[in-house]
Design a protein around this motif. Structure first.
Motif, short mmCIF file in Angstrom:
data_model
loop_
_atom_site.label_atom_id
_atom_site.label_comp_id
_atom_site.label_asym_id
_atom_site.label_seq_id
_atom_site.Cartn_x
_atom_site.Cartn_y
_atom_site.Cartn_z
N GLN A 120 0.83 -1.20 0.00
CA GLN A 120 0.00 0.00 0.00
C GLN A 120 0.87 1.26 0.00
N LEU A 121 1.95 1.26 0.78
CA LEU A 121 2.82 2.42 0.84
C LEU A 121 3.46 2.69 -0.52
N THR A 122 3.86 1.62 -1.22
CA THR A 122 4.40 1.79 -2.57
C THR A 122 3.34 2.41 -3.48
N ALA A 123 2.11 1.93 -3.39
CA ALA A 123 1.04 2.47 -4.23
C ALA A 123 0.76 3.93 -3.90
N ILE A 124 0.69 4.27 -2.62
CA ILE A 124 0.45 5.66 -2.22
C ILE A 124 1.52 6.58 -2.79
N SER A 125 2.78 6.15 -2.68
CA SER A 125 3.90 6.95 -3.17
C SER A 125 3.78 7.18 -4.68
N ALA A 126 3.49 6.13 -5.42
CA ALA A 126 3.40 6.25 -6.88
C ALA A 126 2.20 7.10 -7.29
#
Length: 544
Positions: A461-467
């Motif tokens: 989820q953190l990767t998705a939020i960042s992108a």
């Protein structure tokens, strides 16, 4: 729908050389202001949302076969490889400067220039807990989840190297610091932060490491030739403490003199690196940056000297610094306060002088029977022609001990299709022997059944939020984006569960961006927007 950077015969061009002149001219020719980004901004706004795969063969024999075959060594069976239009190839990159500078800009009440927003640097500002290999090289981890009800998923490719043993054996470091002391560095705290950073690093290096120091304003001056740290720590501190600002910014003179000193002090078997500390706002010297890039490239190839760029200041020539570091097979970061300086110069740089891989590239092969479209989020400046993946004369990325590299793809699978989705292969040269090595990992449709916002996978989820955050800042429309308010709430929830200060800072940055877009009448905050992240180091922070 073919992407704009694919040639008529189906091969992808490497776009990096074509971008160098425009980006660097902007960074060098305009004095006293931030990096120009006209060309980049147009590129971001005009980028297509995906690459469409031809339909799978229906048995009629008219379509291309699903795979080609790669010649093996004599006596070996040839291994199947996917059709060329199912490949995505890029040089590895661990830069984080784009996110750090965006955070500072947002905190000052301004939206960042879309041309300075690079999603991979937002994503790679966090370090997921990927498995670490026992040897040099990489572990390869693939995972993903659904990102909407229309067949789109996010597929994450995670690479990690073995961490450094700070007390164990490692090659010595020979570091040449090139420090900007021009008038623009007189901004309150700017040069002071550089001096503090150098002092911190001097205390961390080992006796057998070496340091040289070059300063530049309108001209360059060697303040300290290559010197073993050992008994010279006091002298190093005296030189650092004496730094003061003056005159204009001649980056060309600083880089040229810095590489002269680095070559003269080159140590065989050591990690030889130039560290450029600057706001990169050049206004004197060469306005054609080709000579600078050529010099950096020559010394990298002949002596293995790489470049590490550290950006400082409220105005920062981001594009200029990035291109220098890319040509120098190095990385960039950005610091704006003491905590970030400590993170870079105490926690990162001393450990990362030990290389794990040279000229590292990744190639992701998508299976046309299950994948309809795919899009790599970011890495536009690091694209490599698919056919050059195993051409070791083509530059990749330098990766140090303890690094993680994340690439995120938006992937649309075919309705009802099951089976393999993607196989990722990383190729690198051993730092000592220069022998090529490869490792691979894969993910199938069964690994994409969960919802990205379902419970239990904070890291993804953190990767998705960042992108998504990065994408909305540069005006994109990634599939499945929930909008800035929802992204901020999800980042805050992860910060609450993990106690992570850097994730909380990400949530704050998303909130700041949402408020600024509201004031400026920016993009609607409805599905189809974006989010991103980085931050300062806190002890025990799982995402720093």
């Amino acid at each position: 729908m073919e992407r704009q950077d694919r040639t008529a015969d189906g091969r992808r061009r490497t776009r990096f050389p074509a971008m160098v002149a425009g980006l660097l001219a902007a960074g060098l020719a305009v004095g006293g202001c931030g990096a120009g980004g006209d060309g980049n901004a147009a590129d971001h706004s005009g980028r297509e949302t995906g690459r469409t795969a031809p339909a799978a063969p229906d048995g009629g024999g008219s379509a291309r076969p699903d795979t080609a075959y790669e010649e093996g060594k004599e006596g070996e069976e040839r291994s199947p490889v996917p059709a060329p239009d199912y490949l995505s190839t890029f040089a590895l990159d661990v830069d984080t400067a784009s996110y750090g500078y965006a955070r500072r800009t947002l905190a000052e009440g301004r939206l960042p220039d879309p041309a300075t927003v690079r999603p991979e640097e937002f994503v790679n500002s966090f370090r997921p807990d990927y498995p670490r290999p026992a040897d040099n090289g990489f572990s390869v981890t693939l995972d993903g989840a659904r990102a909407g009800s229309d067949g789109w998923s996010l597929v994450r490719v995670g690479l990690a190297t073995r961490g450094a043993d700070r007390t164990g054996e490692r090659p010595p470091a020979a570091l040449t610091f090139v420090v900007d002391v021009s008038g623009s560095m007189a901004e309150p705290g700017r040069l002071d932060l550089v001096k503090e950073s150098l002092g911190l690093l001097a205390d961390q290096l080992r006796d057998d490491d070496s340091i040289a120091l070059v300063t530049f304003s309108d001209e360059a001056e060697t303040r300290l030739p290559m010197t073993r740290v050992g008994e010279a720590r006091g002298r190093i501190r005296e030189v650092v403490d004496s730094l003061a600002t003056s005159a204009s910014t001649n980056v060309e003179a600083g880089v040229r003199t810095g590489y002269d000193v680095a070559v003269e002090g080159h140590r065989e078997g050591a990690t030889n690196r130039v560290v450029l500390l600057s706001d990169a706002l050049a206004n004197t010297g060469a306005t054609e940056a080709g000579t600078i890039l050529e010099r950096i490239d020559e010394e990298r190839r002949e002596y293995g000297i790489t470049l590490f760029g550290v950006g400082v200041g409220s105005e920062f020539g981001d594009a200029f610094m990035e291109q220098l570091a890319d040509r120098g097979d190095g990385q960039t970061t950005y610091v704006s306060n003491s905590a970030q300086a400590r993170k870079v110069f105490v926690d990162q740089l001393p450990a990362h002088v030990e290389l794990r891989a040279r000229d590292a590239k990744a190639q992701v092969a998508f299976d046309r029977r299950t994948v309809e479209k795919f899009r790599l989020i970011g890495y536009e400046n690091r694209e490599v022609a698919d056919e050059d993946f195993r051409n070791d004369r083509v530059d990749g990325g330098e990766i140090g001990a303890g690094h993680t590299v994340t690439a995120l793809y938006a992937v649309r699978t075919r309705p009802g299709a099951t089976g393999q989705v993607a196989t990722a292969t990383v190729r690198w040269l051993d730092p000592q022997t220069r022998a090529p090595r490869e490792r691979s990992g894969a993910v199938g449709t069964s690994g994409l059944t969960g919802d990205i916002w379902g419970g239990g996978h904070d890291s993804l989820q953190l990767t998705a939020i960042s992108a998504y955050f990065a994408d909305v800042l540069r005006g994109g429309t990634l599939p499945g984006a929930p909008g800035l308010p929802a992204l901020a709430e999800r980042a805050e929830a992860i910060a609450g569960r993990s106690g992570s200060a850097v994730v909380r800072e990400l949530a704050d940055a998303v909130r700041q961006a949402d408020g600024l877009f509201g004031r400026t009448g920016g993009p609607e905050r409805s599905p189809g927007e974006g989010a991103s992240g980085e931050g300062e180091l806190r002890s025990g922070d799982p995402y720093s």
